[in-house]
Design a protein around this motif. Structure first.
Motif, mmCIF file in Angstrom:
data_model
loop_
_atom_site.group_PDB
_atom_site.id
_atom_site.type_symbol
_atom_site.label_atom_id
_atom_site.label_comp_id
_atom_site.label_asym_id
_atom_site.label_seq_id
_atom_site.Cartn_x
_atom_site.Cartn_y
_atom_site.Cartn_z
ATOM 1 N N VAL A 260 0.849 -1.205 0.000
ATOM 2 C CA VAL A 260 0.000 0.000 0.000
ATOM 3 C C VAL A 260 0.882 1.252 0.000
ATOM 4 C CG1 VAL A 260 -1.604 1.368 1.431
ATOM 5 C CG2 VAL A 260 -2.019 -1.092 1.078
ATOM 6 N N ALA A 261 1.887 1.280 0.873
ATOM 7 C CA ALA A 261 2.755 2.461 0.976
ATOM 8 C C ALA A 261 3.528 2.685 -0.322
ATOM 9 C CB ALA A 261 3.711 2.290 2.157
ATOM 10 N N ASP A 262 4.055 1.608 -0.908
ATOM 11 C CA ASP A 262 4.841 1.744 -2.143
ATOM 12 C C ASP A 262 3.960 2.237 -3.294
ATOM 13 O OD1 ASP A 262 7.007 0.859 -0.734
ATOM 14 O OD2 ASP A 262 7.012 -1.168 -1.598
ATOM 15 N N LEU A 263 2.755 1.688 -3.387
ATOM 16 C CA LEU A 263 1.852 2.122 -4.463
ATOM 17 C C LEU A 263 1.476 3.593 -4.284
ATOM 18 C CD1 LEU A 263 -0.372 -1.074 -4.731
ATOM 19 C CD2 LEU A 263 0.897 -0.027 -6.620
ATOM 20 N N ALA A 265 3.200 5.884 -2.819
ATOM 21 C CA ALA A 265 4.383 6.701 -3.146
ATOM 22 C C ALA A 265 4.550 6.825 -4.656
ATOM 23 C CB ALA A 265 5.624 6.081 -2.509
ATOM 24 N N ALA A 266 4.042 5.807 -5.384
ATOM 25 C CA ALA A 266 4.122 5.833 -6.856
ATOM 26 C C ALA A 266 2.908 6.536 -7.472
ATOM 27 C CB ALA A 266 4.238 4.402 -7.384
ATOM 28 N N GLY A 267 2.042 7.119 -6.629
ATOM 29 C CA GLY A 267 0.921 7.902 -7.154
ATOM 30 C C GLY A 267 -0.350 7.099 -7.382
ATOM 31 N N VAL A 268 -0.390 5.850 -6.877
ATOM 32 C CA VAL A 268 -1.595 5.020 -7.054
ATOM 33 C C VAL A 268 -2.382 5.034 -5.739
ATOM 34 C CG1 VAL A 268 -2.473 2.698 -7.536
ATOM 35 C CG2 VAL A 268 -0.394 3.505 -8.680
ATOM 36 N N PRO A 269 -3.681 5.404 -5.767
ATOM 37 C CA PRO A 269 -4.477 5.397 -4.536
ATOM 38 C C PRO A 269 -4.743 3.963 -4.092
ATOM 39 C CG PRO A 269 -5.622 6.539 -6.337
ATOM 40 C CD PRO A 269 -4.459 5.829 -6.936
ATOM 41 N N ALA A 270 -3.935 3.471 -3.175
ATOM 42 C CA ALA A 270 -4.047 2.084 -2.723
ATOM 43 C C ALA A 270 -4.453 2.062 -1.253
ATOM 44 C CB ALA A 270 -2.724 1.353 -2.904
ATOM 45 N N ALA A 289 0.048 -1.027 -15.030
ATOM 46 C CA ALA A 289 1.412 -1.575 -15.047
ATOM 47 C C ALA A 289 2.140 -1.244 -13.739
ATOM 48 C CB ALA A 289 2.184 -1.028 -16.242
ATOM 49 N N THR A 290 1.851 -0.074 -13.167
ATOM 50 C CA THR A 290 2.479 0.290 -11.889
ATOM 51 C C THR A 290 2.019 -0.664 -10.794
ATOM 52 O OG1 THR A 290 2.363 2.586 -12.631
ATOM 53 C CG2 THR A 290 2.893 2.228 -10.307
ATOM 54 N N VAL A 291 0.736 -0.996 -10.824
ATOM 55 C CA VAL A 291 0.224 -1.930 -9.800
ATOM 56 C C VAL A 291 0.867 -3.300 -9.997
ATOM 57 C CG1 VAL A 291 -1.842 -3.035 -8.843
ATOM 58 C CG2 VAL A 291 -1.929 -0.632 -9.574
ATOM 59 N N GLU A 292 0.917 -3.748 -11.240
ATOM 60 C CA GLU A 292 1.542 -5.057 -11.522
ATOM 61 C C GLU A 292 3.004 -5.055 -11.047
ATOM 62 O OE1 GLU A 292 0.718 -8.090 -12.575
ATOM 63 O OE2 GLU A 292 2.817 -8.730 -12.737
ATOM 64 N N ALA A 293 3.696 -3.940 -11.234
ATOM 65 C CA ALA A 293 5.111 -3.867 -10.842
ATOM 66 C C ALA A 293 5.277 -3.978 -9.326
ATOM 67 C CB ALA A 293 5.728 -2.562 -11.350
ATOM 68 N N HIS A 294 4.224 -3.670 -8.563
ATOM 69 C CA HIS A 294 4.309 -3.745 -7.091
ATOM 70 C C HIS A 294 3.630 -4.996 -6.541
ATOM 71 C CE1 HIS A 294 5.314 0.499 -7.659
ATOM 72 N NE2 HIS A 294 5.914 0.410 -6.487
#
Ligand code: HSE
Length: 318
Positions: A260-263, A265-270, A289-294
């Motif tokens: 959750v924290a990493d997403l 920080a990458a701008g994804v509301p998690a 793709a950002t979610v898949e990467a995390h």
């Protein structure tokens, strides 16, 4: 439903042949809306049920998919228990039932599997009674589902679809249902291990600070406005932050809260999905793709949509 009728049951006419019911997965809280907000998602449990005899008797139950080999196949099965509760609420003598369950909603992952079972059972029982909808309203069904579940935030979207705000007023559960803007992409990251809701609730403090209550009030209001289209999607990262439950649950699910924290920080509301341990991302188009990467190793990623309908009766599969 008066008290007298709840106790005196009557023999009624049942639907001829089986009925099929579909119910969506749900994600509760959505970050700041603890025990209030819920979202219906396009992952489903399907139940086909029929009356084997008008005399009450041992059910015949099969389960395929999620929960197969784990859940009981007798009268304690949650869908069956919910059906009996519905018959009692409708004043109907419970019949002997066949139940075939095909589940996509994983158990113990914060995706509303128990609400799905309860709501599909109540709906299925009402569908089997020939004048079921006249005897028992959708709102009464929602109320009983919330009483059985213990809180209303998953059952509201399971019954009505979309985004729901559920609350208690005058000792009754109430709800408001809203449509969600079409450009929100709900993605869920699901670990291979469960977390009991009661364990996750046991981590919460008995009181919170005024400052944290204010923090969450602002974000809950922002979140509802953003999800229903009154504010730009960029607001969602701020709007989905929480201080009422997620910080207290981190120790029990560090991998979840790290994702959750990493997403974020990458701008994804998690956020934590319900009581966890899954992660819900309220992504914008292009953030998949950002979610898949995390996605932590071994976790499943479901790219979903919002289910607008909630529980429904559908054609019996051939
Ligand atoms: N609001 C509930 C919780 C959701 O977070 O404990 C679980 O059903």
């Amino acid at each position: 439903m008066d008290a007298q009728r709840a106790h005196d049951t009557e023999q009624v006419s049942f639907a001829e042949g089986p009925v099929a019911v579909r119910v969506p997965a749900t994600s509760a809280n959505l970050g700041p809306g603890f025990d209030v907000l819920g979202l219906a998602l396009t992952l489903y449990d399907d139940v086909v049920t029929e009356v084997l005899s008008t005399e009450t008797g041992d059910p015949v139950i099969t389960v395929a998919g999620e929960g197969a080999g784990e859940v009981p196949l007798d009268e304690t099965h949650l869908v069956h228990r919910a059906m009996f509760a519905a018959f009692q609420a409708m004043g109907v003598t419970p019949p002997r039932l066949r139940l075939d369950c095909r589940n996509e909603v994983p158990h113990g992952r914060g995706l509303g599997s128990s609400s799905a079972a309860i709501v599909s059972g109540l709906w299925a029982a009402r569908s089997l009674v020939q004048d079921g909808p006249e005897r028992w309203s959708d709102h009464a069904l929602f109320e009983l589902a919330a009483r059985i579940e213990g809180h209303p935030d998953n059952v509201a979207p399971a019954v009505f679809g979309g985004l729901t705000l559920a609350y208690e007023a005058d000792a009754q559960y109430q709800l408001v249902r809203l449509d969600v803007r079409a450009d929100v992409v709900p993605l869920v990251l699901v670990p291979d291990h469960p977390m009991e809701t009661e364990v996750a609730r046991g981590l919460l403090p008995t009181s919170v600070s005024h400052a944290d209550a204010v923090f969450n009030s602002a974000r809950t209001a922002l979140l509802v406005a953003a999800l229903s289209g009154a504010l730009p999607l960029e607001v969602l990262v701020d709007a989905s932050d929480d201080r009422l439950h997620q910080p207290y649950r981190t120790e029990a699910m560090p991998q979840t809260m790290a994702a959750v924290a990493d997403l974020r920080a990458a701008g994804v509301p998690a956020v934590l999905s319900g009581a966890g341990p899954s992660v819900l991302a309220l992504a914008r188009p292009g953030q998949e793709a950002t979610v898949e990467a995390h996605r932590p190793e071994g976790w499943r990623l479901h790219a979903l949509a919002v289910d607008a309908d909630g529980v429904r009766t559908q054609d019996v599969p051939g």
